[in-house]
Design a protein around this motif. Structure first.
Motif, mmCIF file in Angstrom:
data_model
loop_
_atom_site.group_PDB
_atom_site.id
_atom_site.type_symbol
_atom_site.label_atom_id
_atom_site.label_comp_id
_atom_site.label_asym_id
_atom_site.label_seq_id
_atom_site.Cartn_x
_atom_site.Cartn_y
_atom_site.Cartn_z
ATOM 1 N N GLU A 222 -16.143 68.265 -9.876
ATOM 2 C CA GLU A 222 -17.140 68.864 -10.765
ATOM 3 C C GLU A 222 -17.675 67.862 -11.787
ATOM 4 N N THR A 223 -16.809 67.006 -12.310
ATOM 5 C CA THR A 223 -17.270 66.000 -13.266
ATOM 6 C C THR A 223 -18.292 65.083 -12.601
ATOM 7 N N ALA A 224 -17.995 64.649 -11.389
ATOM 8 C CA ALA A 224 -18.924 63.784 -10.659
ATOM 9 C C ALA A 224 -20.221 64.531 -10.335
ATOM 10 N N GLU A 225 -20.115 65.781 -9.868
ATOM 11 C CA GLU A 225 -21.310 66.549 -9.502
ATOM 12 C C GLU A 225 -22.211 66.815 -10.703
ATOM 13 N N GLU A 226 -21.629 67.178 -11.830
ATOM 14 C CA GLU A 226 -22.426 67.601 -12.986
ATOM 15 C C GLU A 226 -22.930 66.454 -13.847
ATOM 16 N N THR A 227 -22.238 65.307 -13.824
ATOM 17 C CA THR A 227 -22.604 64.215 -14.736
ATOM 18 C C THR A 227 -22.872 62.888 -14.043
ATOM 19 N N GLY A 228 -22.473 62.762 -12.789
ATOM 20 C CA GLY A 228 -22.575 61.483 -12.096
ATOM 21 C C GLY A 228 -21.496 60.495 -12.516
ATOM 22 N N GLU B 208 -22.246 55.578 -18.748
ATOM 23 C CA GLU B 208 -23.680 55.675 -18.451
ATOM 24 C C GLU B 208 -23.921 55.141 -17.049
ATOM 25 N N PRO B 209 -24.949 55.619 -16.364
ATOM 26 C CA PRO B 209 -25.831 56.683 -16.815
ATOM 27 C C PRO B 209 -25.219 58.059 -16.556
ATOM 28 N N VAL B 210 -25.549 59.023 -17.405
ATOM 29 C CA VAL B 210 -25.192 60.416 -17.158
ATOM 30 C C VAL B 210 -26.331 61.005 -16.328
ATOM 31 N N VAL B 211 -25.992 61.490 -15.142
ATOM 32 C CA VAL B 211 -26.986 62.058 -14.226
ATOM 33 C C VAL B 211 -26.709 63.554 -14.106
#
Length: 144
Positions: free
Chosen positions: A71-77, A113-116
């Motif tokens: 979820e961290t990867a999916e929501e923020t990159g 960064e970057p937050v995607v």
């Protein structure tokens, strides 16, 4: 206490199930330079406009920690580097009227960064003393 041990994580799930809670969410408290990453729910979503920490549903057959990473990867990159602590949980009423338990973990990420964003309309890094509009549960979790 090793918060990443399978026994610890299984115990969290077992305690929630014993309390009659079937919905689980894993959440990441990402701290960088004394600031915490918050993401804002899209205006049309349930609780639209509210700021929250990155979090998401634990899928069937998935561990709480696996969901935390996904979820961290999916929501923020962002990619979690290390889970550094367990910050506790809180329960809330979900959009279907049931009760969900959110398990909150302190984490570090490989890069900040970057937050995607894929599911939110904005992000910010905020000091614990200057929180955006968050739920009372998140405020209690984060407040110094």
């Amino acid at each position: 206490m090793n918060v990443t041990s399978p026994a610890f994580v299984a115990g969290l799930a077992a305690d929630a199930e014993a309390a009659g809670i079937s919905g689980f969410v894993a959440a990441a408290v990402i701290n960088h330079d004394s600031r915490i990453l918050f993401v804002r729910r899209n205006p049309g979503d349930y609780l639209g406009g509210l700021w929250e920490i990155p979090s998401g549903t634990v899928e069937t057959g998935e561990s709480i920690l696996d969901a935390l990473h996904r979820e961290t990867a999916e929501e923020t990159g962002l990619t979690i580097d290390q889970v550094t602590g367990y910050m506790g949980h809180f329960d809330y009423q979900n959009s279907r009227g049931g009760t969900t338990r959110q398990f909150n973990f302190a984490v570090t990420v490989e890069k900040t960064e970057p937050v995607v964003l894929t599911e939110h309309d904005a992000h910010q890094w905020a000091l614990p003393t200057e929180l955006p509009e968050v739920s009372d549960a998140v405020r209690t979790l984060i407040a110094p």
